[in-house]
Design an enzyme around this catalytic site. Structure first.
Site, short mmCIF file in Angstrom:
data_model
loop_
_atom_site.label_atom_id
_atom_site.label_comp_id
_atom_site.label_asym_id
_atom_site.label_seq_id
_atom_site.Cartn_x
_atom_site.Cartn_y
_atom_site.Cartn_z
N SER A 84 -63.40 52.83 7.41
CA SER A 84 -63.77 52.44 6.05
C SER A 84 -63.67 53.71 5.22
O SER A 84 -64.37 54.69 5.47
CB SER A 84 -65.19 51.87 6.01
N SER A 85 -62.78 53.68 4.23
CA SER A 85 -62.47 54.89 3.47
C SER A 85 -63.66 55.37 2.65
O SER A 85 -64.59 54.61 2.36
CB SER A 85 -61.28 54.65 2.55
N GLN A 86 -63.60 56.62 2.23
CA GLN A 86 -64.63 57.21 1.39
C GLN A 86 -64.66 56.46 0.06
O GLN A 86 -63.63 56.31 -0.62
CB GLN A 86 -64.33 58.68 1.18
#
Length: 362
Positions: A84-86
Site C-alpha cells: 500500500s503506497s505512501q
C-alpha cells in the site's frame, strides 16, 4: 483495539489528511474528501514489518495504517511483491491526473484496492478499471472494495496489456515501477488523454502525439514503486551476487553520493534494474554501499573510498560516468527530463530532445 474502530479510524484519517494538506501534498477538495472518507484500514487489514512479521489488529497496526508511510501487504517466497503506497505519493499522483467528472480511468496495479477506491469515490465505480497480475491480489482487493462500498471493474491479467475491452481511457495511472512504457497502454488512451507512470525513480506524464507516438515530461517528485509483474511469479528480488574478493581501486564517486535522489533518478534511467544496500554510521550517514544487477554484476564501495567490482559489467564505473554527466548538467532534478516514444524507440532526454539522451529497453 477498542470496539469503536470506525469512529477511531475516521478521526485518524482526518488527522492524516491534515498532515498531507499541511505538507502541500493534498490541495484539491475532491481528493481531500476521498482521503477523508475511504477507510484505508479496510484495505490494509495487515502488513509485513521489515523483519517479515505480519502485523494485524493491534495498536501498532492501527497507527501504521494511519501514518504517511508505505506498507508491505503481499509477499512471494518471503520477498515483498506488493504494498500500500505512501499516502502523500498517492495524493500527488491522483492530483497530477487532473481528472474531471465523467472521465474514465484505468489503473495498472490494483494492489490492496485502496487507490481504486479513491478513484471510484472521485469518478464513480463505472468509470474506474483496475488490473493486477494475480488472483490472490485481485480477489482480496475486490472483496475489500465491496466491503467499503465501491465496485469498480477489477481484472486479473497482465498490466502491460491494460484492459482494451473497457477502453478508451481519459487517464491511465500506473502504480508499479516500469522500465519503459508498454505500447498497448498508449493505444487505449483517448486522443486528449494521458498516462501517468513511474519510470525509473520519478513520475512521467505522457501525452499522445500521433499513432504510436507520444511525448511527456517528468514531474519533480521522486517515486519508488515495486516493479510491474508480468507473471504471478515475477517481482521477487534477485539474490545478491557474491561480493567481489579482488583488490579495490580508488573511486571518484563516494558511497554518500548515492543518497542524492536527483542523481538516483538519472542512475535509474541510465542503468536500470539496480538494487542497493547501504552501510550507515552512528549518525545515519552512508559510509559504504553495495549495488548489484540481475545480470550478476556487483560493486562494493568501501568507507575508504575504494570500490571492488565483479560480474559482466563494472557497475561502479558506469555510475561514475553517469555522475559526471549529472554534475556537468548542474545536478538536474527529474523535472528537467522528458521522454519521446515511437514504435521503434523510447528515449529519455535532458532539457530537450537534442540534449543528452538515454534509450529505454522496450
Amino acid at each position: 483495539m477498542t470496539t469503536d474502530l470506525p469512529t477511531r479510524a475516521a478521526e485518524a484519517r482526518r488527522a492524516l489528511v491534515q498532515t498531507l494538506v499541511d505538507a502541500g501534498d493534498l490541495t484539491d477538495p475532491d481528493w481531500r474528501r476521498a482521503f477523508e472518507e475511504v477507510p484505508r484500514h479496510t484495505f490494509v487489514p495487515y502488513f509485513y514489518a521489515p523483519s517479515g512479521e505480519r502485523v494485524s489488529g493491534d495498536e501498532r497496526w492501527f497507527t501504521a495504517v494511519h501514518e504517511d508511510r508505505s506498507l508491505v501487504t503481499h509477499r512471494t517466497d518471503g520477498a515483498a511483491t506488493s504494498s500500500s503506497s505512501q499516502p502523500s505519493l498517492m495524493a500527488t499522483m491522483l492530483e497530477a491526473l487532473e481528472v474531471g467528472d465523467g472521465m474514465n480511468a484505468l489503473e495498472i496495479g490494483a494492489g490492496t484496492g485502496y487507490n481504486a477506491a479513491l478513484l471510484s469515490h472521485r469518478l464513480g465505480d463505472s468509470h474506474v478499471t483496475t488490473v493486477d497480475i494475480a488472483e490472490d491480489i485481485t480477489g482480496p482487493a475486490r472483496d475489500r472494495l465491496a466491503t467499503a462500498g465501491y465496485h469498480p471493474t477489477v481484472i486479473t491479467g497482465d498490466g502491460s496489456l491494460g484492459s482494451p475491452d473497457h477502453a478508451p481511457y481519459d487517464r491511465i495511472i500506473v502504480t508499479c515501477g516500469l522500465s519503459s512504457v508498454p505500447p498497448d497502454l498508449l493505444q487505449q488512451l483517448t486522443d486528449d488523454g494521458f498516462l501517468l507512470t513511474p519510470l525509473g525513480n520519478a513520475l512521467a506524464r505522457v501525452h499522445l502525439t500521433g499513432p504510436g507516438t507520444a511525448t511527456g515530461r517528468f514531474l519533480p517528485h521522486g517515486a519508488f514503486f515495486m516493479p510491474l509483474r508480468l507473471t504471478a511469479a515475477d517481482g521477487v528480488p534477485t539474490h545478491r551476487p557474491r561480493l567481489p574478493t579482488g583488490p579495490g581501486r580508488l573511486s571518484t564517486l563516494p558511497a554518500l553520493a548515492i543518497a542524492d535522489n536527483h542523481f538516483r533518478f538519472l542512475a535509474s534511467i541510465a542503468i536500470p534494474g539496480l538494487t542497493w544496500q547501504y552501510d550507515l554510521n552512528d549518525h545515519g550517514e552512508i559510509t559504504g554501499a553495495r549495488v548489484w544487477h540481475p545480470d550478476g554484476s556487483i560493486a562494493h564501495a568501501h568507507p575508504d573510498a575504494t570500490v571492488a567490482e565483479s560480474g559482466p559489467r563494472n557497475l561502479w564505473r558506469l555510475l561514475e560516468d553517469t555522475h559526471r554527466t549529472y554534475q556537468i548538467a548542474g545536478c538536474p532534478g527529474p523535472d528537467r527530463y522528458g521522454i519521446t516514444l515511437t514504435p521503434e524507440s523510447q528515449q529519455v532526454w535532458l532539457d530537450n530532445p537534442a540534449g543528452p539522451v538515454w534509450s529505454l529497453a522496450i
